[in-house]
Write a protein that holds these residues in place. Structure first.
Motif, PDB file in Angstrom:
ATOM      1  N   ASP A 140       4.002 -12.497  -7.469  1.00 49.52           N
ATOM      2  CA  ASP A 140       3.052 -11.393  -7.248  1.00 49.52           C
ATOM      3  C   ASP A 140       2.894 -11.078  -5.762  1.00 49.52           C
ATOM      4  O   ASP A 140       2.863  -9.918  -5.370  1.00 49.52           O
ATOM      5  CB  ASP A 140       1.691 -11.710  -7.872  1.00 49.52           C
ATOM      6  CG  ASP A 140       1.705 -11.643  -9.391  1.00 49.52           C
ATOM      7  OD1 ASP A 140       2.688 -11.120  -9.966  1.00 49.52           O
ATOM      8  OD2 ASP A 140       0.734 -12.115 -10.009  1.00 49.52           O
ATOM      9  N   PHE A 141       2.793 -12.102  -4.931  1.00 45.18           N
ATOM     10  CA  PHE A 141       2.649 -11.869  -3.485  1.00 45.18           C
ATOM     11  C   PHE A 141       3.910 -11.229  -2.895  1.00 45.18           C
ATOM     12  O   PHE A 141       3.822 -10.324  -2.064  1.00 45.18           O
ATOM     13  CB  PHE A 141       2.327 -13.164  -2.732  1.00 45.18           C
ATOM     14  CG  PHE A 141       0.862 -13.486  -2.690  1.00 45.18           C
ATOM     15  CD1 PHE A 141      -0.055 -12.575  -2.194  1.00 45.18           C
ATOM     16  CD2 PHE A 141       0.387 -14.704  -3.146  1.00 45.18           C
ATOM     17  CE1 PHE A 141      -1.413 -12.858  -2.146  1.00 45.18           C
ATOM     18  CE2 PHE A 141      -0.971 -14.994  -3.112  1.00 45.18           C
ATOM     19  CZ  PHE A 141      -1.863 -14.074  -2.611  1.00 45.18           C
ATOM     20  N   VAL A 142       5.057 -11.704  -3.316  1.00 45.40           N
ATOM     21  CA  VAL A 142       6.308 -11.115  -2.831  1.00 45.40           C
ATOM     22  C   VAL A 142       6.371  -9.651  -3.238  1.00 45.40           C
ATOM     23  O   VAL A 142       6.672  -8.772  -2.417  1.00 45.40           O
ATOM     24  CB  VAL A 142       7.535 -11.909  -3.364  1.00 45.40           C
ATOM     25  CG1 VAL A 142       8.826 -11.141  -3.117  1.00 45.40           C
ATOM     26  CG2 VAL A 142       7.594 -13.292  -2.725  1.00 45.40           C
ATOM     27  N   LEU A 143       6.054  -9.367  -4.504  1.00 45.60           N
ATOM     28  CA  LEU A 143       6.090  -7.995  -4.990  1.00 45.60           C
ATOM     29  C   LEU A 143       5.081  -7.112  -4.251  1.00 45.60           C
ATOM     30  O   LEU A 143       5.403  -5.992  -3.840  1.00 45.60           O
ATOM     31  CB  LEU A 143       5.826  -7.959  -6.497  1.00 45.60           C
ATOM     32  CG  LEU A 143       5.964  -6.609  -7.188  1.00 45.60           C
ATOM     33  CD1 LEU A 143       7.348  -6.008  -6.948  1.00 45.60           C
ATOM     34  CD2 LEU A 143       5.683  -6.752  -8.674  1.00 45.60           C
ATOM     35  N   GLN A 144       3.861  -7.626  -4.033  1.00 42.83           N
ATOM     36  CA  GLN A 144       2.846  -6.857  -3.296  1.00 42.83           C
ATOM     37  C   GLN A 144       3.317  -6.531  -1.877  1.00 42.83           C
ATOM     38  O   GLN A 144       3.135  -5.409  -1.394  1.00 42.83           O
ATOM     39  CB  GLN A 144       1.529  -7.630  -3.224  1.00 42.83           C
ATOM     40  CG  GLN A 144       0.750  -7.651  -4.511  1.00 42.83           C
ATOM     41  CD  GLN A 144      -0.540  -8.434  -4.353  1.00 42.83           C
ATOM     42  OE1 GLN A 144      -1.295  -8.181  -3.419  1.00 42.83           O
ATOM     43  NE2 GLN A 144      -0.771  -9.375  -5.251  1.00 42.83           N
ATOM     44  N   ALA A 145       3.893  -7.527  -1.209  1.00 40.97           N
ATOM     45  CA  ALA A 145       4.361  -7.311   0.167  1.00 40.97           C
ATOM     46  C   ALA A 145       5.471  -6.262   0.195  1.00 40.97           C
ATOM     47  O   ALA A 145       5.501  -5.394   1.072  1.00 40.97           O
ATOM     48  CB  ALA A 145       4.847  -8.622   0.778  1.00 40.97           C
ATOM     49  N   LEU A 146       6.365  -6.318  -0.773  1.00 41.16           N
ATOM     50  CA  LEU A 146       7.454  -5.347  -0.833  1.00 41.16           C
ATOM     51  C   LEU A 146       6.926  -3.938  -1.115  1.00 41.16           C
ATOM     52  O   LEU A 146       7.340  -2.969  -0.483  1.00 41.16           O
ATOM     53  CB  LEU A 146       8.479  -5.764  -1.894  1.00 41.16           C
ATOM     54  CG  LEU A 146       9.327  -6.979  -1.528  1.00 41.16           C
ATOM     55  CD1 LEU A 146      10.038  -7.528  -2.759  1.00 41.16           C
ATOM     56  CD2 LEU A 146      10.323  -6.617  -0.433  1.00 41.16           C
ATOM     57  N   SER A 199       6.952  -0.444   1.334  1.00 40.36           N
ATOM     58  CA  SER A 199       7.948   0.467   0.744  1.00 40.36           C
ATOM     59  C   SER A 199       9.316  -0.206   0.643  1.00 40.36           C
ATOM     60  O   SER A 199      10.346   0.377   0.954  1.00 40.36           O
ATOM     61  CB  SER A 199       8.041   1.761   1.556  1.00 40.36           C
ATOM     62  OG  SER A 199       6.785   2.406   1.589  1.00 40.36           O
ATOM     63  N   TRP A 200       9.312  -1.468   0.258  1.00 34.65           N
ATOM     64  CA  TRP A 200      10.497  -2.277   0.042  1.00 34.65           C
ATOM     65  C   TRP A 200      11.309  -2.521   1.311  1.00 34.65           C
ATOM     66  O   TRP A 200      12.517  -2.735   1.268  1.00 34.65           O
ATOM     67  CB  TRP A 200      11.362  -1.693  -1.082  1.00 34.65           C
ATOM     68  CG  TRP A 200      10.689  -1.921  -2.400  1.00 34.65           C
ATOM     69  CD1 TRP A 200       9.700  -1.168  -2.949  1.00 34.65           C
ATOM     70  CD2 TRP A 200      10.903  -3.013  -3.283  1.00 34.65           C
ATOM     71  NE1 TRP A 200       9.285  -1.721  -4.127  1.00 34.65           N
ATOM     72  CE2 TRP A 200      10.015  -2.861  -4.362  1.00 34.65           C
ATOM     73  CE3 TRP A 200      11.761  -4.100  -3.272  1.00 34.65           C
ATOM     74  CZ2 TRP A 200       9.954  -3.747  -5.417  1.00 34.65           C
ATOM     75  CZ3 TRP A 200      11.704  -4.981  -4.334  1.00 34.65           C
ATOM     76  CH2 TRP A 200      10.805  -4.810  -5.397  1.00 34.65           C
ATOM     77  N   ASN A 201      10.640  -2.516   2.454  1.00 31.32           N
ATOM     78  CA  ASN A 201      11.291  -2.891   3.704  1.00 31.32           C
ATOM     79  C   ASN A 201      11.240  -4.419   3.777  1.00 31.32           C
ATOM     80  O   ASN A 201      10.181  -5.013   4.013  1.00 31.32           O
ATOM     81  CB  ASN A 201      10.570  -2.260   4.894  1.00 31.32           C
ATOM     82  CG  ASN A 201      11.246  -2.577   6.211  1.00 31.32           C
ATOM     83  OD1 ASN A 201      11.574  -3.725   6.486  1.00 31.32           O
ATOM     84  ND2 ASN A 201      11.432  -1.562   7.024  1.00 31.32           N
ATOM     85  N   VAL A 202      12.361  -5.051   3.559  1.00 31.26           N
ATOM     86  CA  VAL A 202      12.427  -6.511   3.441  1.00 31.26           C
ATOM     87  C   VAL A 202      11.995  -7.200   4.736  1.00 31.26           C
ATOM     88  O   VAL A 202      11.276  -8.198   4.710  1.00 31.26           O
ATOM     89  CB  VAL A 202      13.845  -6.967   3.017  1.00 31.26           C
ATOM     90  CG1 VAL A 202      13.937  -8.482   2.955  1.00 31.26           C
ATOM     91  CG2 VAL A 202      14.200  -6.359   1.664  1.00 31.26           C
ATOM     92  N   THR A 203      12.388  -6.675   5.870  1.00 31.50           N
ATOM     93  CA  THR A 203      12.026  -7.284   7.153  1.00 31.50           C
ATOM     94  C   THR A 203      10.511  -7.257   7.356  1.00 31.50           C
ATOM     95  O   THR A 203       9.904  -8.272   7.714  1.00 31.50           O
ATOM     96  CB  THR A 203      12.740  -6.548   8.317  1.00 31.50           C
ATOM     97  OG1 THR A 203      14.146  -6.608   8.093  1.00 31.50           O
ATOM     98  CG2 THR A 203      12.403  -7.195   9.645  1.00 31.50           C
ATOM     99  N   LEU A 226       4.468 -11.934   4.939  1.00 34.98           N
ATOM    100  CA  LEU A 226       4.355 -13.198   4.218  1.00 34.98           C
ATOM    101  C   LEU A 226       4.612 -14.422   5.100  1.00 34.98           C
ATOM    102  O   LEU A 226       4.482 -15.559   4.643  1.00 34.98           O
ATOM    103  CB  LEU A 226       5.331 -13.210   3.032  1.00 34.98           C
ATOM    104  CG  LEU A 226       5.049 -12.166   1.951  1.00 34.98           C
ATOM    105  CD1 LEU A 226       6.215 -12.092   0.973  1.00 34.98           C
ATOM    106  CD2 LEU A 226       3.748 -12.487   1.232  1.00 34.98           C
ATOM    107  N   GLY A 227       4.995 -14.187   6.352  1.00 36.17           N
ATOM    108  CA  GLY A 227       5.285 -15.311   7.246  1.00 36.17           C
ATOM    109  C   GLY A 227       6.568 -16.022   6.873  1.00 36.17           C
ATOM    110  O   GLY A 227       6.693 -17.236   7.040  1.00 36.17           O
ATOM    111  N   LEU A 228       7.513 -15.250   6.350  1.00 41.48           N
ATOM    112  CA  LEU A 228       8.795 -15.813   5.937  1.00 41.48           C
ATOM    113  C   LEU A 228       9.916 -15.216   6.780  1.00 41.48           C
ATOM    114  O   LEU A 228       9.747 -14.182   7.415  1.00 41.48           O
ATOM    115  CB  LEU A 228       9.080 -15.452   4.465  1.00 41.48           C
ATOM    116  CG  LEU A 228       8.084 -15.912   3.417  1.00 41.48           C
ATOM    117  CD1 LEU A 228       8.443 -15.315   2.057  1.00 41.48           C
ATOM    118  CD2 LEU A 228       8.058 -17.433   3.340  1.00 41.48           C
TER     119      LEU A 228
END
Length: 123
Positions: A81-87, A91-95, A101-103
Motif C-alpha cells: 500500500d505504501f509503495v502504491l501510494q508513493a507511486l 504520477s509513477w515517477n519511480v525516482t 519512501l527513503g529507498l
C-alpha cells in the motif's frame, strides 16, 4: 546525590538558553529542595521548560509511530500500500517515489516487481 537516568536524559535534551548559569542555578535549587539521594525528572519541574519540552518530545515520538491494530496486520499489504501510494502521489515517477519512501530506486523497482505493480494496477 545523583540524577536518575531519566532526569539525565531530560537535562541533556534541554537547550539551556541561559547557558551554564541556568544549569548551575537549577542544580543548586534542585539539590537544596530534594529529599532523596536520586533526583528524578519530576524534581526538575523548577524549570517548567524542561518538563514541557520532555512532554513535547514524547508527543513527537508518538506521532511518528503507526498504531498497530489489535487484530494485527499484514506487513506485506502495508508495504504494498505504501509503495502504491508513493507511486500514485508522484504520477509513477519511480525516482521521486523512492525518495518519498527513503529507498533507493533499485529497491523500489524490486518491490514493484515483487507486488506486480504497474501504472494500470492502480485503477
Amino acid at each position: 546525590m545523583r540524577f536518575s537516568p531519566e532526569a539525565e536524559k531530560v537535562l541533556l535534551n534541554y537547550s539551556w538558553p541561559g547557558n551554564v548559569r541556568e544549569l548551575r542555578n537549577m542544580i543548586e535549587q534542585t539539590v537544596l529542595l530534594s529529599r532523596d539521594s536520586v533526583i528524578a525528572p519530576e524534581q526538575l519541574s523548577l524549570l517548567t521548560g524542561l518538563i514541557k519540552m520532555n512532554q513535547v518530545d514524547r508527543q513527537k515520538e508518538n506521532m511518528d509511530r503507526f498504531p498497530l491494530p489489535l487484530q494485527g496486520i499484514s506487513l506485506e499489504k502495508v508495504e504494498r500500500d505504501f509503495v502504491l501510494q508513493a507511486l500514485e502521489q508522484t504520477s509513477w515517477n519511480v525516482t521521486q517515489a523512492a525518495k518519498l519512501l527513503g529507498l533507493t530506486r533499485d529497491t523500489l523497482r524490486y518491490r514493484m516487481d515483487k507486488y506486480k505493480l504497474e501504472p494500470s494496477s492502480s485503477q
